[in-house]
Write a protein that holds these residues in place. Structure first.
Motif, PDB file in Angstrom:
ATOM      1  N   HIS A 135      -8.340  -4.360   7.026  1.00  0.00           N
ATOM      2  CA  HIS A 135      -7.063  -3.731   6.169  1.00  0.00           C
ATOM      3  C   HIS A 135      -6.453  -2.576   7.036  1.00  0.00           C
ATOM      4  O   HIS A 135      -6.661  -2.375   8.008  1.00  0.00           O
ATOM      5  CB  HIS A 135      -7.780  -3.064   4.784  1.00  0.00           C
ATOM      6  CG  HIS A 135      -8.652  -1.919   4.955  1.00  0.00           C
ATOM      7  ND1 HIS A 135      -8.606  -0.588   5.483  1.00  0.00           N
ATOM      8  CD2 HIS A 135      -9.968  -1.941   4.615  1.00  0.00           C
ATOM      9  CE1 HIS A 135      -9.532   0.024   5.642  1.00  0.00           C
ATOM     10  NE2 HIS A 135     -10.569  -0.611   4.959  1.00  0.00           N
ATOM     11  N   ASP A 237      -6.764 -11.756  13.596  1.00  0.00           N
ATOM     12  CA  ASP A 237      -5.963 -10.616  13.302  1.00  0.00           C
ATOM     13  C   ASP A 237      -5.582  -9.583  14.266  1.00  0.00           C
ATOM     14  O   ASP A 237      -4.540  -9.102  14.649  1.00  0.00           O
ATOM     15  CB  ASP A 237      -6.219  -9.913  11.930  1.00  0.00           C
ATOM     16  CG  ASP A 237      -6.068 -10.807  10.604  1.00  0.00           C
ATOM     17  OD1 ASP A 237      -5.609 -12.112  10.957  1.00  0.00           O
ATOM     18  OD2 ASP A 237      -6.644 -10.589   9.656  1.00  0.00           O
ATOM     19  N   ARG A 370       3.004   2.083  -2.507  1.00  0.00           N
ATOM     20  CA  ARG A 370       3.960   1.049  -2.689  1.00  0.00           C
ATOM     21  C   ARG A 370       4.698   1.317  -4.031  1.00  0.00           C
ATOM     22  O   ARG A 370       4.161   1.511  -5.306  1.00  0.00           O
ATOM     23  CB  ARG A 370       3.156  -0.478  -2.762  1.00  0.00           C
ATOM     24  CG  ARG A 370       4.302  -1.529  -2.953  1.00  0.00           C
ATOM     25  CD  ARG A 370       3.602  -2.995  -3.318  1.00  0.00           C
ATOM     26  NE  ARG A 370       2.921  -3.450  -2.371  1.00  0.00           N
ATOM     27  CZ  ARG A 370       3.502  -4.170  -1.595  1.00  0.00           C
ATOM     28  NH1 ARG A 370       4.623  -4.335  -1.150  1.00  0.00           N
ATOM     29  NH2 ARG A 370       2.505  -4.985  -0.509  1.00  0.00           N
ATOM     30  N   ILE A 385      -4.398  -4.002   1.085  1.00  0.00           N
ATOM     31  CA  ILE A 385      -3.399  -4.498   1.720  1.00  0.00           C
ATOM     32  C   ILE A 385      -4.200  -4.755   3.277  1.00  0.00           C
ATOM     33  O   ILE A 385      -4.660  -3.956   3.954  1.00  0.00           O
ATOM     34  CB  ILE A 385      -2.365  -3.509   2.081  1.00  0.00           C
ATOM     35  CG1 ILE A 385      -1.627  -3.025   0.646  1.00  0.00           C
ATOM     36  CG2 ILE A 385      -1.118  -4.080   2.860  1.00  0.00           C
ATOM     37  CD1 ILE A 385      -1.112  -4.283  -0.154  1.00  0.00           C
ATOM     38  N   THR A 386      -4.075  -5.871   3.537  1.00  0.00           N
ATOM     39  CA  THR A 386      -4.712  -6.387   4.911  1.00  0.00           C
ATOM     40  C   THR A 386      -3.847  -5.992   5.854  1.00  0.00           C
ATOM     41  O   THR A 386      -2.629  -5.824   6.027  1.00  0.00           O
ATOM     42  CB  THR A 386      -5.023  -7.918   5.026  1.00  0.00           C
ATOM     43  OG1 THR A 386      -3.605  -8.589   4.751  1.00  0.00           O
ATOM     44  CG2 THR A 386      -5.867  -8.296   3.913  1.00  0.00           C
ATOM     45  N   LYS A 388      -3.063  -8.015   8.481  1.00  0.00           N
ATOM     46  CA  LYS A 388      -2.301  -9.095   8.649  1.00  0.00           C
ATOM     47  C   LYS A 388      -1.052  -8.971   7.937  1.00  0.00           C
ATOM     48  O   LYS A 388      -0.081  -9.492   8.228  1.00  0.00           O
ATOM     49  CB  LYS A 388      -2.926 -10.305   8.529  1.00  0.00           C
ATOM     50  CG  LYS A 388      -2.232 -11.576   8.480  1.00  0.00           C
ATOM     51  CD  LYS A 388      -3.000 -12.760   8.277  1.00  0.00           C
ATOM     52  CE  LYS A 388      -2.334 -13.964   8.401  1.00  0.00           C
ATOM     53  NZ  LYS A 388      -1.603 -14.304   9.589  1.00  0.00           N
ATOM     54  N   GLU A 389      -1.085  -8.645   6.571  1.00  0.00           N
ATOM     55  CA  GLU A 389       0.097  -8.678   5.860  1.00  0.00           C
ATOM     56  C   GLU A 389       1.111  -7.664   6.489  1.00  0.00           C
ATOM     57  O   GLU A 389       2.430  -8.043   6.227  1.00  0.00           O
ATOM     58  CB  GLU A 389      -0.319  -8.129   4.380  1.00  0.00           C
ATOM     59  CG  GLU A 389      -0.645  -9.127   3.496  1.00  0.00           C
ATOM     60  CD  GLU A 389      -1.284  -8.608   2.256  1.00  0.00           C
ATOM     61  OE1 GLU A 389      -0.326  -8.316   1.414  1.00  0.00           O
ATOM     62  OE2 GLU A 389      -2.532  -7.994   1.933  1.00  0.00           O
ATOM     63  N   ASP A 392       2.747  -9.068   9.512  1.00  0.00           N
ATOM     64  CA  ASP A 392       3.701  -9.917   9.162  1.00  0.00           C
ATOM     65  C   ASP A 392       4.867  -9.433   8.683  1.00  0.00           C
ATOM     66  O   ASP A 392       6.046  -9.929   9.029  1.00  0.00           O
ATOM     67  CB  ASP A 392       3.048 -11.173   8.226  1.00  0.00           C
ATOM     68  CG  ASP A 392       1.923 -11.982   8.765  1.00  0.00           C
ATOM     69  OD1 ASP A 392       1.868 -11.929  10.050  1.00  0.00           O
ATOM     70  OD2 ASP A 392       1.071 -12.646   8.126  1.00  0.00           O
ATOM     71  N   GLU A 393       4.849  -8.416   7.819  1.00  0.00           N
ATOM     72  CA  GLU A 393       6.117  -7.786   7.403  1.00  0.00           C
ATOM     73  C   GLU A 393       6.835  -6.864   8.468  1.00  0.00           C
ATOM     74  O   GLU A 393       8.277  -7.085   8.515  1.00  0.00           O
ATOM     75  CB  GLU A 393       5.483  -6.698   6.259  1.00  0.00           C
ATOM     76  CG  GLU A 393       5.408  -7.447   4.863  1.00  0.00           C
ATOM     77  CD  GLU A 393       5.113  -6.475   3.786  1.00  0.00           C
ATOM     78  OE1 GLU A 393       4.530  -7.245   2.594  1.00  0.00           O
ATOM     79  OE2 GLU A 393       5.212  -5.374   4.135  1.00  0.00           O
ATOM     80  N   LYS A 420       8.842  -1.772   5.650  1.00  0.00           N
ATOM     81  CA  LYS A 420       9.682  -3.018   5.740  1.00  0.00           C
ATOM     82  C   LYS A 420      11.042  -2.627   6.169  1.00  0.00           C
ATOM     83  O   LYS A 420      11.661  -3.373   7.082  1.00  0.00           O
ATOM     84  CB  LYS A 420       9.800  -3.714   4.272  1.00  0.00           C
ATOM     85  CG  LYS A 420       8.680  -4.532   4.163  1.00  0.00           C
ATOM     86  CD  LYS A 420       8.952  -5.356   2.891  1.00  0.00           C
ATOM     87  CE  LYS A 420       7.518  -5.099   1.895  1.00  0.00           C
ATOM     88  NZ  LYS A 420       8.017  -5.708   0.537  1.00  0.00           N
TER      89      LYS A 420
END
Length: 548
Positions: A135, A237, A370, A385-386, A388-389, A392-393, A420
């Motif tokens: 995470h 990851d 969030r 929330i990982t 990786k997420e 990616d963002e 983001k």
RNA sequence: GCGCCCAUAGCUCAAUUGGAUAGAGCGUUUGACUACGAAUCAAAAGGUUAGAGGUUCAACUCCUCUUGGGCGCGCCA
């Protein structure tokens, strides 16, 4: 490297002076003066020494200045007293031009030492339990640990990055059972999924894979299968995060593997502690006498039912690290493990090493937000929330830079919506833009035929250029600050400052002009800028693209 | 209750481990592209460094107390 050079010379001169005054091993510092002061370095020796010998700082300063002007005339242009007794030094421009040459010839080796045999260092970090994907909090530890290792390697330390895999213990049983229940559910069994088991979809994925492979349930080692999938995810990851370990160390190796006498390393380290009197039996359990070394209570190594605790493994693990020849251990732990520091410190001392041999860096946890709402981070509920997420963002570079912007012991709020948005506002782009701008100039300069390789660097005599060269040389100082504090986060601040200075230079001093000699010199200067920006970003594990 | 960490500009954080007038980014206000990339620059506004004492020539930094927040205190890992 300028500062180190000057510091060494000043230590010699001032040390001798102090000795004449009866002060041995006199320590002072060489610093960068504040921006409003027109000087390259400031020395606080006079104030400190005056106090020791009960004299007036300004008198002491005047005497030291005489010595500096006499012995350092090759380096120092001017030396003057300021404020309460600071000695402010102005460097000769030649010193800066020489340093620029060094950067250009050393390139990615600038500031590095070929070998630094003082220590063999292990940096152990991440070490997340293989019960689910990494995470965001693990990301912080990964970024800090990996960058610190890069800095130490650059400084010539024999450095090893290791991931300690806790593949033993209760959580492994729960993990195996989680997969087994999902497997049975997918097979059509109407059985409930226990609330305290791992809820994440990755458990179902492993179950699905096992069904697809068509094995009989009796043949399946659910723990092994789950760990295999989870580790593959973790490794992938981390790779996306530009983190690669030199070694993965399994707890199972010290907890289960037996030698010729049928003993594990855990058995043997407990016996060792017993023989030294650092462990004792009581109430049917085996205890570590950690209070002998400052812990607030003794800890159980082996439960009364005969099973070892996690601590027993950890003692054996650290013993194993020492047996592999490491002379300095760095452990990166989340702040929720801080209660563990005292006992592991005790354990290091019981193994015969000084307290300083182990440096535990605690990084405060990342709190996720969030839409203004705190996000829970429990592996078991699956509401997390990982890493990786987030990668990616916002991208690997922005993510690493963001984590390394803060000192480890400051709490960090990570707003996902903000992260983001930062795609074009993050300071990492500000720094990377420097490299892109330089390379754009290089492309443009290709059409010129009047550029010479043997540029006359002494033409770089505007204030902007002088400030820029000084900042480039400060790369080495940043390295040593990171070394001293065992934290790489100073590099983000350094790079932002360097970028700021470069962009100002860019506005003020046009590189490509009608003046061939000046153009050649400035091209050399921005070549050095690229070297330092790339080296600095490399310390952080961040890329330096030529075009953005 | 005890212990560890933290509190700095509206927000997120730095501050070369005790140095001089505490700095960046974001946000706000104003200006700059017909020469190398405006993902930039110039300028403005924004601070009693949570509060109170203390040590020091010098304190955001060290010590004590108070307040507020995070985390930890298991024969879990």
């Amino acid at each position: 490297m300028i500062k180190q050079q000057i510091t060494e010379k000043l230590e010699e001169i001032i040390g001798k002076y102090a000795k004449e005054k009866g002060i041995e091993n006199f320590v002072f510092s060489v610093e960068e003066p504040p921006k409003n002061i027109d000087a390259d370095f400031a020395v606080n020796a006079a104030m400190l020494l005056a106090k020791r010998i009960k004299s007036n700082p300004r008198i002491v300063a005047a005497e030291i200045i005489d010595l500096i002007l006499r012995d350092l005339s090759g380096f120092v242009d001017k030396a003057e007293i300021a404020g309460a007794g600071f000695i402010n030094l102005h460097l000769k421009n030649e010193v800066l031009f020489n340093e620029l040459e060094k950067i250009l010839s050393a390139k990615d080796k600038y500031g590095s030492k070929e070998s630094n045999n003082k220590e063999k260092i292990m940096v152990e970090f991440v070490s997340a339990n293989p019960t689910g994907p990494l995470h965001i909090g693990h990301g912080r530890g990964a970024a800090i640990g990996d960058s610190l290792s890069r800095v130490l390697k650059h400084l010539g330390y024999d450095t090893t990055k290791e991931y300690y895999l806790n593949d033993v213990g209760n959580q492994m049983l729960v993990l195996a059972e989680s997969v087994r229940v999902r497997y049975l559910q997918l097979k059509g069994d109407d059985i409930p999924f226990p609330a305290d088991h791992y809820q994440g979809d990755y458990i179902k994925d492993t179950a699905k894979r096992l069904i697809a492979e068509g094995k009989n349930i009796d043949e399946i080692d659910f723990k092994k299968e789950a760990v295999k999938d989870i580790l593959a995810t973790i490794e992938s990851d981390l790779k996306d995060f530009a983190v690669e370990f030199d070694n993965w160390f399994s707890e199972g190796k010290i907890a289960f593997d037996k030698d010729a006498d049928g003993k594990t390393e855990v058995d043997k380290s407990c016996e060792y502690l017993l023989s030294k009197g650092d462990a004792y039996a009581q109430d049917g359990a085996l205890w570590l006498a950690s209070t002998k070394f400052g812990d607030d209570k003794d800890r159980v190594l082996k439960r009364s039912d005969g099973r070892y605790t996690y601590l027993a493994s950890d003692v054996a693990y650290h013993k194993n690290k020492f047996e592999r020849g490491f002379t300095k251990l760095v452990n990166l732990w989340g702040a929720d493990h801080h209660g563990y520091v005292a006992r592991i410190n005790a354990c290091v001392q019981m193994l015969g090493f000084s307290k300083e041999t182990l440096k535990v860096i605690l990084y405060q946890l990342v709190s996720l937000v969030r839409n203004g709402q705190p996000v829970a981070m429990s592996t078991r509920t699956g509401e997390f929330i990982t890493l990786k997420e987030v990668i990616d963002e916002v991208g690997k570079d922005a993510c690493r830079f963001f984590f390394l912007l803060r000192a480890p012991d400051s709490q960090l709020e990570f707003d996902l919506e903000l992260a983001k948005k930062q795609s074009s506002e993050n300071p990492v782009f500000y720094v990377q833009y420097v490299n892109a701008r330089c390379n754009s100039i290089f492309r443009e300069s290709k059409s010129r035929t009047d550029i010479t390789e043997n540029a006359d660097l002494s033409l770089l005599n505007t204030n902007e250029e002088r400030v820029l060269i000084k900042k480039l040389a400060a790369f080495c100082d940043t390295l040593s600050v990171c070394e001293k504090t065992m934290s790489p986060h100073h590099f983000t601040a350094y790079l932002i400052e360097l970028a700021d200075i470069y962009h100002k230079f860019y506005e003020k001093c046009r590189v490509l002009s009608d003046d061939s000699a000046l153009t050649s010199a400035r091209l050399k200067l921005i070549e050095a800028v690229c070297v330092i920006i790339k080296n600095g970003l490399d310390m952080l594990g961040v890329c330096a693209p030529e075009k953005m």
